[in-house]
Design a protein around this motif. Sequence first.
Motif, PDB file in Angstrom:
ATOM      1  N   UNK A 287      47.785  36.435  29.602  1.00  0.00           N
ATOM      2  CA  UNK A 287      49.056  37.131  29.390  1.00  0.00           C
ATOM      3  C   UNK A 287      49.988  36.274  28.531  1.00  0.00           C
TER       4      UNK A 287
ATOM      5  N   UNK B 285      46.494  42.475  19.632  1.00  0.00           N
ATOM      6  CA  UNK B 285      47.552  42.372  20.647  1.00  0.00           C
ATOM      7  C   UNK B 285      47.031  42.874  21.995  1.00  0.00           C
TER       8      UNK B 285
ATOM      9  N   UNK C  96      45.762  41.215  26.677  1.00  0.00           N
ATOM     10  CA  UNK C  96      46.441  41.911  27.771  1.00  0.00           C
ATOM     11  C   UNK C  96      45.447  42.713  28.611  1.00  0.00           C
ATOM     12  N   UNK C  97      44.554  43.449  27.927  1.00  0.00           N
ATOM     13  CA  UNK C  97      43.611  44.286  28.671  1.00  0.00           C
ATOM     14  C   UNK C  97      42.685  43.438  29.526  1.00  0.00           C
TER      15      UNK C  97
ATOM     16  N   UNK D 138      44.292  34.916  34.325  1.00  0.00           N
ATOM     17  CA  UNK D 138      45.081  36.096  33.983  1.00  0.00           C
ATOM     18  C   UNK D 138      46.393  35.684  33.340  1.00  0.00           C
TER      19      UNK D 138
ATOM     20  N   UNK E 108      43.269  40.505  30.608  1.00  0.00           N
ATOM     21  CA  UNK E 108      44.065  39.906  31.690  1.00  0.00           C
ATOM     22  C   UNK E 108      44.172  40.864  32.869  1.00  0.00           C
ATOM     23  N   UNK E 109      44.414  42.145  32.582  1.00  0.00           N
ATOM     24  CA  UNK E 109      44.539  43.091  33.688  1.00  0.00           C
ATOM     25  C   UNK E 109      43.192  43.264  34.393  1.00  0.00           C
ATOM     26  N   UNK E 110      42.098  43.259  33.619  1.00  0.00           N
ATOM     27  CA  UNK E 110      40.771  43.364  34.250  1.00  0.00           C
ATOM     28  C   UNK E 110      40.522  42.188  35.190  1.00  0.00           C
TER      29      UNK E 110
END
Lengths: 226, 560
Positions: B109, B7, B11-12, B105, B14-16
């Motif tokens: 997400x 999971x 997400x991680x 991104x 995407x934030x990077x």
Amino acid sequence: MSPRGRLIVLAFGGTGLAVLFILAALGLPGFGGTSHPYGQRTLPNAVARHTPNVISSINFDQRAFDTLGEELILMASALAAVVILRTVRAEQEDAAGEHSYGPAQVYDALRLTGYLLLPVTLMTGVYIVAHGYLSPGGGFQGGVILGSAIHLIYLSGDYPALARIRPIPVFEAGEALAAGAFVILALGFAGQVTAMNAVVGLEVGCAVVLTLAKFFEQALLVRKQT
Amino acid sequence: MILQIAIGLPFTVATLLAATGRWLPRVAVDALATLTVSALAVLLGVVLAGGDTTVWLGGWGEGVGIPLVADEVSTGLALTVTVVALAALVVSWRYFAEVQAIFHTLVLLFTGAMCAFVLTGDLFDSFVFFELMSVVAYALTGYQSEEPDTVHGALNFGIVNSLGAYFTLMGIGLVYARTGQLGFVAIGRQLHGDHSTMVTVAFALICTGFLVKAAAVPFHFWLADAHAVAPTPVCMLFSGVMVELGVYAVARTYLTSFAGAVPAGAVRVSLITFGSAAALLGGVMCVLQRHIKRLLAYSTISHVGLLLVGVGLLHEDALAGAAWYLAGHAGVKAGLFVGAGALLNRFETVDEHDLHGRGRSMHVAGTIFLLGGMGLAGLPPSGTWAGKALIEESGGHWVLALGVTASALTAGAVLRVWLRVFRGAGPPRPGEAEPSQPDATRHKDAETEFKLSRLPWTMLAPGVLLVLAGLLLGLVPGGVIGRAVEPFTHLPGPAPAPWTVTGVASGALAVVLAFAVAVFGLRGHVPRAALLHRLHSGHVGDYVAWLAAGVTIFGLLLLT
């Protein structure tokens, strides 16, 4: 559909919804009852881990996964603002100076109030974030205060100064990295309330600045290409 | 821990990407996003191989914690999502000008949100990730914001879906007030035997949001508007998996939480009503379109309607069929959108009549449309065929008729496009768009930055592979699918067998009828159907009125 047809369908739907809501409300537990199933489960759990603030324990520990989703919703919304409000081919972006959005003609009293309130508001924001684990407040609320604080400069009549102190790439990166840190904390180290409050504060603050910046650009600087 | 990593990974990253995309070269962005989704697929594959698991996040356990439930259905669905996302990312490698890696991104997400949505065992969390999925989807729809149509489509999508989500949240509030629980299983335990009206209303409200996502009639209006304007890789994700997740959520909510409270008969009647309305209306609207992306969008409405009927029959064989159908349809439909994207790139239009005969040299895209049409019709041994055969078998004669009609109409429209665009069949009729489809003939900007001299393989190969996968999915042994739905239905595992005489015959019949529909369409036997076009007006006020009416109808069907 004709306006009349739309109204008929909506009247049918609206009446039905009203009836459904009333039927549902009749089945709700009475006001002020003694049965609080969730409270009875969550309180002992929160106390058992020596949390000083049950709300934080729920937000950042027991149900940290919810908060993770909400953090990402905020980040996605800010990104959506960036992407949808960008300057597109048929538009052009002017420099702020062209519109004489320089220091505007505002009363000195207003300007002074803005400058005086800025450090106080920023400090309040930091305080709310930092004490979120103890008292009402926390990352969300503090972040909103931090994000709005710097817009006092705009209210004091100086848009170029605002644009200078909020370089968009920095706030974009700050927002995203804070969200990433929260994902890792929530999934791997839930319960680190202080750290989680801090990254939430950072993310919310940056997201508020970013979104407002995009709306400012759109309203003040972007116009149809001539 | 593997589920948490699965999971957290998209997400991680995407934030990077959001943080650093501005400075990274395009190649690095593509590689990072593609590798992440591939790694996610591997992780989910490992989870699937490991069998059913439930993980309590933060170690809180039952009572206050949030579980991730990885049974074979949810993990399989998450894996389907990931595979389609991978294909969409590969297609977008050479696809369009990127804004600071925001597209990647958002896709990451979106993928993560869909996986979290299917894997969470908590009703409120499913709402949270439903919202995340929606917000990202609005942004992706409006991505090419330079055209007014795009903003209009994204806005309609946003308003209708958000309203649906509010209904879901209200329903969750009611259930929480009644039970003090938010976990699917915990709610089910508390509600067992609670036949009060309030619980039924709560069920209707919760499912409204999910049915809006599933584009059941009359909640379906947003779908075609959004698909007509969204970038092609995004359409692959929307039609291939996102819309179907709405049906999954309805099935999960009912079977896990409300089965002991809301009478099965009423649920069966309402889901089948909404589902068959969507199957028929979607099929008819599909035939009436000349804008190819809109045509594919209406075919999605029709097929998801069949899926909803499959769930609504509340029979374990039909559920297994629905799972099968979903996977098969995901491959075929996502593949077809790749084909449509290829046309848009070449000719800067997706109008069927403008494209008359112009696709003759595009052999690969033509093959995608031909095979995709076969897949939609349900040619054995496609996944759509196997699933449909099972649904028809447990539903009886009228479901058989419904299934054959819907597949013949939608596949017929796709085959008509194949014949007209790629074979040059039928008389040319350029330029005369129906007044209700003003965007049909208008010139569209190609989605690529500059016109590529020839289509790169990365823009076509994913489409071919997806369609082929969809066409062969029926060869998976029925027992595997049957066992997969077992923990989901709590019923002894069925061993569904689609290879019956009726099953094969209905598949063959649908293919023949589809060709008939295609040939009739080429000859110009397409009715004007002004009333239907007026109904799908693009006016968001209409859509909202129908949404409210739909909830009322749902309530009436459940309570009477």
